[in-house]
Design a protein around this motif. Structure first.
Motif, PDB file in Angstrom:
ATOM      1  N   VAL A   9       0.863  -1.177   0.000  1.00 46.68           N
ATOM      2  CA  VAL A   9       0.000   0.000   0.000  1.00 46.68           C
ATOM      3  C   VAL A   9       0.904   1.232   0.000  1.00 46.68           C
ATOM      4  O   VAL A   9       1.521   1.558   1.007  1.00 46.68           O
ATOM      5  CB  VAL A   9      -0.949   0.020   1.211  1.00 46.68           C
ATOM      6  CG1 VAL A   9      -1.857   1.248   1.149  1.00 46.68           C
ATOM      7  CG2 VAL A   9      -1.782  -1.250   1.270  1.00 46.68           C
ATOM      8  N   ALA A  10       0.991   1.900  -1.135  1.00 43.65           N
ATOM      9  CA  ALA A  10       1.798   3.117  -1.245  1.00 43.65           C
ATOM     10  C   ALA A  10       0.988   4.296  -0.728  1.00 43.65           C
ATOM     11  O   ALA A  10      -0.136   4.515  -1.164  1.00 43.65           O
ATOM     12  CB  ALA A  10       2.199   3.348  -2.695  1.00 43.65           C
ATOM     13  N   GLY A  11       1.546   5.040   0.217  1.00 41.54           N
ATOM     14  CA  GLY A  11       0.816   6.146   0.826  1.00 41.54           C
ATOM     15  C   GLY A  11      -0.046   5.703   1.982  1.00 41.54           C
ATOM     16  O   GLY A  11      -1.138   6.217   2.199  1.00 41.54           O
ATOM     17  N   HIS A  12       0.466   4.762   2.784  1.00 46.20           N
ATOM     18  CA  HIS A  12      -0.359   4.106   3.815  1.00 46.20           C
ATOM     19  C   HIS A  12      -0.719   4.997   4.991  1.00 46.20           C
ATOM     20  O   HIS A  12      -1.574   4.634   5.796  1.00 46.20           O
ATOM     21  CB  HIS A  12       0.352   2.853   4.329  1.00 46.20           C
ATOM     22  CG  HIS A  12       1.506   3.147   5.248  1.00 46.20           C
ATOM     23  ND1 HIS A  12       2.719   3.611   4.782  1.00 46.20           N
ATOM     24  CD2 HIS A  12       1.614   3.058   6.596  1.00 46.20           C
ATOM     25  CE1 HIS A  12       3.530   3.773   5.806  1.00 46.20           C
ATOM     26  NE2 HIS A  12       2.891   3.455   6.912  1.00 46.20           N
ATOM     27  N   ARG A  13      -0.097   6.145   5.121  1.00 45.53           N
ATOM     28  CA  ARG A  13      -0.414   7.018   6.259  1.00 45.53           C
ATOM     29  C   ARG A  13      -1.361   8.156   5.870  1.00 45.53           C
ATOM     30  O   ARG A  13      -1.789   8.930   6.727  1.00 45.53           O
ATOM     31  CB  ARG A  13       0.871   7.585   6.858  1.00 45.53           C
ATOM     32  CG  ARG A  13       1.765   6.520   7.482  1.00 45.53           C
ATOM     33  CD  ARG A  13       3.028   7.102   8.074  1.00 45.53           C
ATOM     34  NE  ARG A  13       2.748   7.965   9.217  1.00 45.53           N
ATOM     35  CZ  ARG A  13       3.688   8.670   9.861  1.00 45.53           C
ATOM     36  NH1 ARG A  13       4.936   8.627   9.441  1.00 45.53           N
ATOM     37  NH2 ARG A  13       3.387   9.426  10.897  1.00 45.53           N
ATOM     38  N   GLY A  14      -1.683   8.258   4.622  1.00 48.04           N
ATOM     39  CA  GLY A  14      -2.579   9.310   4.171  1.00 48.04           C
ATOM     40  C   GLY A  14      -4.041   8.942   4.350  1.00 48.04           C
ATOM     41  O   GLY A  14      -4.380   7.861   4.846  1.00 48.04           O
ATOM     42  N   LEU A  15      -4.898   9.825   3.921  1.00 43.82           N
ATOM     43  CA  LEU A  15      -6.348   9.634   4.046  1.00 43.82           C
ATOM     44  C   LEU A  15      -6.799   8.338   3.378  1.00 43.82           C
ATOM     45  O   LEU A  15      -7.498   7.526   3.991  1.00 43.82           O
ATOM     46  CB  LEU A  15      -7.060  10.837   3.416  1.00 43.82           C
ATOM     47  CG  LEU A  15      -8.575  10.754   3.253  1.00 43.82           C
ATOM     48  CD1 LEU A  15      -9.260  10.704   4.606  1.00 43.82           C
ATOM     49  CD2 LEU A  15      -9.086  11.939   2.433  1.00 43.82           C
ATOM     50  N   VAL A  16      -6.392   8.137   2.133  1.00 45.72           N
ATOM     51  CA  VAL A  16      -6.845   6.969   1.381  1.00 45.72           C
ATOM     52  C   VAL A  16      -6.067   5.722   1.767  1.00 45.72           C
ATOM     53  O   VAL A  16      -6.647   4.666   2.042  1.00 45.72           O
ATOM     54  CB  VAL A  16      -6.717   7.219  -0.136  1.00 45.72           C
ATOM     55  CG1 VAL A  16      -7.080   5.963  -0.922  1.00 45.72           C
ATOM     56  CG2 VAL A  16      -7.594   8.383  -0.558  1.00 45.72           C
ATOM     57  N   GLY A  17      -4.744   5.824   1.792  1.00 44.16           N
ATOM     58  CA  GLY A  17      -3.918   4.657   2.094  1.00 44.16           C
ATOM     59  C   GLY A  17      -4.198   4.059   3.454  1.00 44.16           C
ATOM     60  O   GLY A  17      -4.267   2.831   3.601  1.00 44.16           O
ATOM     61  N   SER A  18      -4.389   4.902   4.467  1.00 44.57           N
ATOM     62  CA  SER A  18      -4.658   4.385   5.810  1.00 44.57           C
ATOM     63  C   SER A  18      -6.004   3.676   5.855  1.00 44.57           C
ATOM     64  O   SER A  18      -6.173   2.672   6.565  1.00 44.57           O
ATOM     65  CB  SER A  18      -4.617   5.515   6.848  1.00 44.57           C
ATOM     66  OG  SER A  18      -5.632   6.484   6.608  1.00 44.57           O
TER      67      SER A  18
END
Length: 316
Positions: A9-18
């Motif tokens: 999951v690329a961007g796992h700490r953002g709104l969508v990724g998390s």
């Protein structure tokens, strides 16, 4: 995807990724891989290549992106087009060269022309001029769609693209300089309530209409599409209902419990008059949203209150 499949999951700490991570864990997927931006700079091709060569993920959710509202898009257009082009180019190409079975690219409905017929159908792409305030970002996302389509055509890959409507939820960005309208309004009304400020300013006329999808719904749709959908045509994901910015402001005012007055600053840009996506294709595939705007706003504000110390910092 098997429950033991290796999923990046690329961007796992953002709104969508998390939200995607939460959904995968909820459904029992156990072999998840992710890196923070400080651990892996996705704009650096060599670092992305090394990561894919060592980790060899089987599935990729490409949720990493440089995002922001009207202010950020206006002030940093070069950053938005450069960083997004680099991120998606590096990840998509590395996925191909390292045998990723399937990739899901997350775009945005800002890809559609400013005056696209409403609701916006997938066939409206590239039929008119874009909204000038976020054109660089939109062009980058269109390039991502076309890159996935092109790799499918030339290399036989299985890459799909998903275009979500306006999103909100846990781990949103509440920085007033770079955030989107919904989290910005949550913060504005909350601070006005605390400071007993008599008025809250809302940019524009309040008349533009927008659709808002809770991030956990997008995550559910993304996992569903990863498991069920194949095809070169990208898919809209939305609630199928829109609301005016003025109506949204009143709803958030009520959720927060602010009792002052709303003032509209008509010297500020409205942006696109209306943005509602046609979710017919998604419905035919077999998915529809389950979280109403009223429910989502309450949950988003509760998250903001619980995480207020960190809520104004963009996750990295």
């Amino acid at each position: 995807m098997d429950l033991s499949s290796k999923i990046y999951v690329a961007g796992h700490r953002g709104l969508v990724g998390s939200a995607i991570v939460r959904k995968l864990e909820e459904k029992g997927y156990t072999n998840l891989v992710y890196r923070t931006s400080s651990e892996l700079d996705l704009t650096d091709k060599n670092k992305v290549d090394s990561f894919f060569e060592s980790e060899k993920p089987e599935y990729v959710f490409l949720a990493a992106a440089k995002v922001g509202g009207i202010v950020a898009n206006n002030e940093y257009p070069a950053d938005f087009i450069r960083d997004n082009l680099l991120i998606q180019t590096n990840v998509i190409d590395a996925a191909y060269r390292n045998g990723v079975q399937k990739l899901l690219f997350l775009g945005s409905t800002c890809i559609y022309p400013k005056f696209a017929p409403q609701p916006m159908n997938e066939d409206s792409l590239l039929t008119g001029i874009l909204e000038p305030t976020n054109e660089p970002y939109a062009i980058a996302k269109i390039a991502g769609i076309k890159m996935c389509e092109s790799y499918n055509r030339q290399y036989g890959t299985n890459y799909i693209s998903v275009m979500p409507t306006n999103l909100y939820g846990p781990n949103d960005n509440f920085d007033l300089e770079t955030s989107h309208v919904l989290p910005a309004l949550i913060r504005k009304f909350h601070e006005a309530k605390l400071n007993e400020t008599p008025t809250v300013e809302v940019w524009g006329t309040g008349k533009p209409r927008r659709e808002f999808l809770y991030s956990d719904d997008l995550a559910d749709a993304s996992v569903y599409l990863m498991n069920t959908y194949e095809g070169n045509q990208f898919v809209n994901v939305g609630l199928g209902k829109d609301i005016s910015i003025g109506e949204l402001a009143e709803k958030i005012k009520a959720v927060v419990g602010y009792e002052g007055e709303i003032i509209y600053n008509t010297s500020k840009p409205d942006g696109t008059p209306r943005k509602l996506v046609d979710v017919t294709k998604l419905s035919e595939i077999g998915w529809e949203a389950s979280i109403s705007l009223d429910q989502g706003l309450k949950e988003a504000y509760d998250w903001f209150l619980t995480n207020i110390e960190n809520a104004t910092t963009v996750a990295k």
